[in-house]
Design a protein around this motif. Structure first.
Motif, PDB file in Angstrom:
ATOM      1  N   GLY A   1       0.781  -1.227   0.000  1.00 35.16           N
ATOM      2  CA  GLY A   1       0.000   0.000   0.000  1.00 35.16           C
ATOM      3  C   GLY A   1       0.811   1.275   0.000  1.00 35.16           C
ATOM      4  O   GLY A   1       0.242   2.367  -0.019  1.00 35.16           O
ATOM      5  N   ARG A   2       2.127   1.162   0.004  1.00 33.24           N
ATOM      6  CA  ARG A   2       2.983   2.351   0.014  1.00 33.24           C
ATOM      7  C   ARG A   2       3.672   2.511  -1.342  1.00 33.24           C
ATOM      8  O   ARG A   2       4.223   1.555  -1.883  1.00 33.24           O
ATOM      9  N   LYS A   3       3.692   3.728  -1.848  1.00 37.34           N
ATOM     10  CA  LYS A   3       4.399   4.002  -3.092  1.00 37.34           C
ATOM     11  C   LYS A   3       5.805   4.524  -2.796  1.00 37.34           C
ATOM     12  O   LYS A   3       6.041   5.156  -1.768  1.00 37.34           O
ATOM     13  N   ILE A   4       6.713   4.252  -3.712  1.00 36.45           N
ATOM     14  CA  ILE A   4       8.107   4.657  -3.536  1.00 36.45           C
ATOM     15  C   ILE A   4       8.323   6.038  -4.130  1.00 36.45           C
ATOM     16  O   ILE A   4       7.969   6.289  -5.287  1.00 36.45           O
ATOM     17  N   ARG A   5       8.888   6.925  -3.323  1.00 31.15           N
ATOM     18  CA  ARG A   5       9.329   8.235  -3.820  1.00 31.15           C
ATOM     19  C   ARG A   5      10.857   8.232  -3.841  1.00 31.15           C
ATOM     20  O   ARG A   5      11.496   8.023  -2.822  1.00 31.15           O
ATOM     21  N   PHE A   6      11.411   8.449  -5.016  1.00 24.80           N
ATOM     22  CA  PHE A   6      12.851   8.313  -5.238  1.00 24.80           C
ATOM     23  C   PHE A   6      13.481   9.703  -5.313  1.00 24.80           C
ATOM     24  O   PHE A   6      13.155  10.505  -6.203  1.00 24.80           O
ATOM     25  N   VAL A   7      14.394  10.005  -4.402  1.00 23.47           N
ATOM     26  CA  VAL A   7      15.053  11.308  -4.347  1.00 23.47           C
ATOM     27  C   VAL A   7      16.527  11.115  -4.703  1.00 23.47           C
ATOM     28  O   VAL A   7      17.243  10.356  -4.042  1.00 23.47           O
ATOM     29  N   VAL A   8      16.973  11.796  -5.752  1.00 20.17           N
ATOM     30  CA  VAL A   8      18.317  11.562  -6.302  1.00 20.17           C
ATOM     31  C   VAL A   8      19.138  12.854  -6.251  1.00 20.17           C
ATOM     32  O   VAL A   8      18.649  13.923  -6.605  1.00 20.17           O
ATOM     33  N   GLU A   9      20.396  12.736  -5.825  1.00 22.17           N
ATOM     34  CA  GLU A   9      21.317  13.868  -5.801  1.00 22.17           C
ATOM     35  C   GLU A   9      22.592  13.519  -6.568  1.00 22.17           C
ATOM     36  O   GLU A   9      23.000  12.350  -6.620  1.00 22.17           O
ATOM     37  N   ASP A  10      23.228  14.547  -7.118  1.00 29.55           N
ATOM     38  CA  ASP A  10      24.459  14.394  -7.913  1.00 29.55           C
ATOM     39  C   ASP A  10      25.643  15.003  -7.160  1.00 29.55           C
ATOM     40  O   ASP A  10      25.630  16.177  -6.817  1.00 29.55           O
ATOM     41  N   HIS A  11      26.682  14.179  -6.917  1.00 34.92           N
ATOM     42  CA  HIS A  11      27.878  14.725  -6.267  1.00 34.92           C
ATOM     43  C   HIS A  11      29.034  14.949  -7.243  1.00 34.92           C
ATOM     44  O   HIS A  11      30.083  15.480  -6.859  1.00 34.92           O
ATOM     45  N   GLY A  12      28.866  14.553  -8.517  1.00 31.98           N
ATOM     46  CA  GLY A  12      29.895  14.804  -9.511  1.00 31.98           C
ATOM     47  C   GLY A  12      31.238  14.182  -9.183  1.00 31.98           C
ATOM     48  O   GLY A  12      32.280  14.670  -9.640  1.00 31.98           O
ATOM     49  N   TYR A  13      31.237  13.134  -8.391  1.00 32.13           N
ATOM     50  CA  TYR A  13      32.432  12.421  -7.929  1.00 32.13           C
ATOM     51  C   TYR A  13      33.306  13.295  -7.018  1.00 32.13           C
ATOM     52  O   TYR A  13      34.517  13.133  -6.952  1.00 32.13           O
ATOM     53  N   GLN A  14      32.667  14.210  -6.298  1.00 23.97           N
ATOM     54  CA  GLN A  14      33.359  15.061  -5.335  1.00 23.97           C
ATOM     55  C   GLN A  14      32.920  14.658  -3.922  1.00 23.97           C
ATOM     56  O   GLN A  14      31.729  14.730  -3.609  1.00 23.97           O
ATOM     57  N   VAL A  15      33.869  14.268  -3.088  1.00 21.28           N
ATOM     58  CA  VAL A  15      33.532  13.788  -1.749  1.00 21.28           C
ATOM     59  C   VAL A  15      32.849  14.861  -0.894  1.00 21.28           C
ATOM     60  O   VAL A  15      31.834  14.562  -0.233  1.00 21.28           O
ATOM     61  N   PRO A  16      33.348  16.108  -0.848  1.00 21.91           N
ATOM     62  CA  PRO A  16      32.653  17.117  -0.036  1.00 21.91           C
ATOM     63  C   PRO A  16      31.193  17.313  -0.448  1.00 21.91           C
ATOM     64  O   PRO A  16      30.316  17.448   0.408  1.00 21.91           O
ATOM     65  N   LYS A  17      30.941  17.304  -1.766  1.00 20.26           N
ATOM     66  CA  LYS A  17      29.570  17.424  -2.247  1.00 20.26           C
ATOM     67  C   LYS A  17      28.751  16.205  -1.853  1.00 20.26           C
ATOM     68  O   LYS A  17      27.561  16.313  -1.517  1.00 20.26           O
ATOM     69  N   ALA A  18      29.378  15.031  -1.884  1.00 19.89           N
ATOM     70  CA  ALA A  18      28.683  13.804  -1.486  1.00 19.89           C
ATOM     71  C   ALA A  18      28.230  13.889  -0.033  1.00 19.89           C
ATOM     72  O   ALA A  18      27.116  13.477   0.307  1.00 19.89           O
ATOM     73  N   VAL A  19      29.086  14.426   0.832  1.00 23.00           N
ATOM     74  CA  VAL A  19      28.732  14.561   2.247  1.00 23.00           C
ATOM     75  C   VAL A  19      27.554  15.514   2.413  1.00 23.00           C
ATOM     76  O   VAL A  19      26.620  15.251   3.194  1.00 23.00           O
ATOM     77  N   GLN A  20      27.564  16.621   1.678  1.00 24.70           N
ATOM     78  CA  GLN A  20      26.433  17.547   1.712  1.00 24.70           C
ATOM     79  C   GLN A  20      25.146  16.848   1.288  1.00 24.70           C
ATOM     80  O   GLN A  20      24.088  17.023   1.905  1.00 24.70           O
TER      81      GLN A  20
END
Length: 389
Positions: free
Chosen positions: A68-87
């Protein structure tokens, strides 16, 4: 006094309910996150994966969701940069409050995110890295999809050494957690077989000139070169070796080099390149009705041909969906863990058996060694990872 007592009881009940609430789960929705490289050196592994996973989730949602639950998919791009990945991890986990994550790309990026995920009991399912660290330490919330870079490269170097009577093993790699897996595998397999680990070169993620490095490795007499660099870098480095006339050495990558884009370079630039990965390329298995139907469905919906990334996205999403179904209507971190640890099924798209258990959080164990021939990845060997190296 009675009113205050009732109010206190109500507050206590509310606090108890909040304490037992599961992040990212409501009566109608499950929030799933992904933190990957949609614009950097490994985008070829990520863009199609997200599209394939979203297609799977759309199909599930169209049928009413999971319990009964639908999946909501939230995607972020870090561009292969670790600091951005942490954010991105901070946003996805603490703001979007995802329940679980899939297809997080990059070895150092995942490692940086582990403390954040574990603090909120967020499972890391089928990350787009096959580093051993994905299931080291406390594995409660860690679920690798396929065999590791290390095991794959060791098997691949062994295969090539036996086939070609090689004596000198070398490596070229990005000196990150990812690249070190490749280097260590090549070095350790050479030592195990009594071969010489002759030379190594290290590279920046954005490096594109490999003339000097190729000359160094050639002068060292390398018979096998293990590569742990980006997708485009792999193409350029191998093409450089050919341009310089060095064609008697075998170049082999890990699953990070096992990509459709590498095989499809025009004019046969990458013909003869090897890779050792934890799944089989689908293109030579289109005689399988299930594989053919999946590839055609992906292309129809995405408007582009299926490739390696789409395979991995499908595999990750199928695993997640199966675990969510197995967890039952009362979805918690604990019920999801139980669901994951009870999974066992054959994935025809990846051509592997997926099997998780309480002490085994690596879904696939198979190692497939492939070679680019005629613009396709052609399987040349399969390895039982339980056999001694």
């Amino acid at each position: 006094m009675l009113t205050k007592s009732i109010l206190a009881m109500g507050l206590a009940a509310g606090m108890a309910s909040a304490a037992h609430a599961t992040q990212g789960v409501t009566d109608t929705e499950i929030v799933i996150g992904s933190n990957g490289d949609l614009s950097g050196i490994f985008a070829a592994f990520n863009v199609g994966a997200i599209k394939a996973a979203q297609q799977m989730f759309d199909d599930v949602n169209a049928k009413g969701g999971i319990h009964g639950r639908k999946i909501r998919f939230v995607v972020e791009d870090h561009g292969y940069q670790v600091p951005k990945a942490v954010q991105n991890f901070n946003k996805l986990i603490n703001s979007d409050q995802v329940f679980a994550m899939i297809l997080n790309l990059g070895t150092p990026h995942n490692i940086a995110g582990f403390p954040l995920m574990e603090a909120k009991q967020v499972a890391n399912v089928s990350p787009l890295t096959s580093a051993r660290q994905m299931i080291e330490g406390d594995i409660t919330y860690k679920y690798a999809g396929t065999a590791s870079y290390y095991d794959g490269l060791r098997a691949g170097v062994k295969y090539l050494a036996e086939q070609n009577d090689a004596k000198e093993v070398c490596a070229m790699y990005i000196p990150s957690d990812f690249g070190l897996e490749v280097f260590e595998a090549a070095r350790d397999q050479a030592e195990a077989m009594g071969l010489t680990f002759a030379a190594e070169t290290t590279h920046k993620p954005d490096e594109q000139d490999f003339v000097g490095s190729i000359q160094k490795l050639r002068e060292a007499g390398c018979d096998i070169v293990a590569t742990g660099i980006g997708v485009r870098q792999t193409i350029v480095a191998f093409g450089t070796a050919k341009k310089l006339g060095w064609t008697d050495a075998a170049f082999i990558g890990s699953s990070a080099g096992f990509n459709t884009a590498v095989a499809k370079v025009p004019e046969g630039v990458t013909e003869g390149y090897y890779a050792a990965a934890g799944w089989s390329d689908f293109e030579n298995r289109m005689d399988n009705p299930e594989v053919k139907a999946w590839a055609e469905d992906f292309q129809a919906k995405a408007g582009e041909p299926a490739g390696t990334a789409a395979q991995l996205g499908y595999g990750a999403a199928r695993t997640l969906i199966a675990a969510l179904e197995a967890a039952g209507p009362d979805l918690t971190a604990e019920s999801f863990q139980k669901g994951m640890e009870g999974l066992e099924f054959d994935d025809a798209i990846l051509d592997i058996t997926v099997n998780y258990g309480p002490d085994d959080h690596q879904g696939g164990d198979l190692i497939v060694i492939s070679k680019i021939e005629g613009g396709k990845w052609v399987e040349v060997g399969r390895v039982d990872p339980t056999e001694s190296q």
